[in-house]
Design an enzyme around this catalytic site. Sequence first.
Site, PDB file in Angstrom:
ATOM      1  N   SER A 161      44.535  38.606  39.147  1.00  0.00           N
ATOM      2  CA  SER A 161      43.494  38.054  37.719  1.00  0.00           C
ATOM      3  C   SER A 161      42.929  39.290  37.317  1.00  0.00           C
ATOM      4  O   SER A 161      43.190  40.404  38.044  1.00  0.00           O
ATOM      5  CB  SER A 161      42.113  37.458  38.346  1.00  0.00           C
ATOM      6  OG  SER A 161      41.218  37.691  37.266  1.00  0.00           O
ATOM      7  N   TYR A 195      34.091  36.685  42.852  1.00  0.00           N
ATOM      8  CA  TYR A 195      35.789  36.514  41.789  1.00  0.00           C
ATOM      9  C   TYR A 195      36.563  38.516  41.772  1.00  0.00           C
ATOM     10  O   TYR A 195      37.355  38.242  42.359  1.00  0.00           O
ATOM     11  CB  TYR A 195      35.214  35.682  40.610  1.00  0.00           C
ATOM     12  CG  TYR A 195      36.503  35.325  40.211  1.00  0.00           C
ATOM     13  CD1 TYR A 195      37.599  34.273  40.795  1.00  0.00           C
ATOM     14  CD2 TYR A 195      37.259  35.823  39.095  1.00  0.00           C
ATOM     15  CE1 TYR A 195      38.397  34.262  40.303  1.00  0.00           C
ATOM     16  CE2 TYR A 195      38.878  36.127  38.451  1.00  0.00           C
ATOM     17  CZ  TYR A 195      39.336  35.105  39.177  1.00  0.00           C
ATOM     18  OH  TYR A 195      40.804  34.434  38.806  1.00  0.00           O
TER      19      TYR A 195
END
Length: 256
Positions: free
Chosen positions: A148, A162
């Site tokens: 990401s 995350y």
Amino acid sequence: MTDLFSLANRTALITGGSRGIGRMIAAGFLKQGARVYISSRKAADCDRAARELSAHGECFSLPADVSTLEGLNALVAAYGAREVKLDILVNNAGAAWGETFDAFSEKGWDKVVDLNLKTPFFLTQALHEMLKAAASAERPAKVINVASIDGISVNPQETYSYAASKAGLIQLTRRMALRLAQDDVVVSAIAPGAFASDMNRAARDHGDEIAKRIPARRIGRDDDMAGAAIYLASRAGDYVVGSTLVVDGGVTHARG
């Protein structure tokens, strides 16, 4: 050039393949001629997605919860019952968790880090022999980790585990790439930006608003993700070793 990007006669396994980015990649692979296996935790959703994706080619459902080693090994066994080798592994299954710094829980840490960082390593390890069986110097096998942009630049949201897991996955991609290159297995990664999905509900539900903060002036489309994955999975990406391809419309540069 058609052959350069072809996935004909290749097999692919995509975790988290029933929706979102995983499904975008699965559809792209199928259109390029691959035989695709998708996995996700919810069996009904996985089966339904495989049926729908079969409009584009051979697609099969292998439901599994890869957040645990037991579930991961069950997926490997299910795939091994159907195939003797694996050309392309896409480690896409992931989770996110948002909570304030003072309240952030161990549950929110372990759930995300285990699935986003631990699972790609151990699933690749478990499938190593099948990847080697498919690999040669002329046509290497591929492992693509879906990271990401939050592992590259800082998102203002409080998604601590995350961000850490995706940054770790980018570094893990580099380390794994150096080892697996010895076996003619090429490891790379994709760092997506804003794509509409159940995980990125802001992009899904408020795409026009999100687009205002993206230099390209739009969120990502299905073909943007499929094209990036096809490039890395095909012969076109054979010399891309350990690198992370950023697919974000310029967001990481704007953040910097």
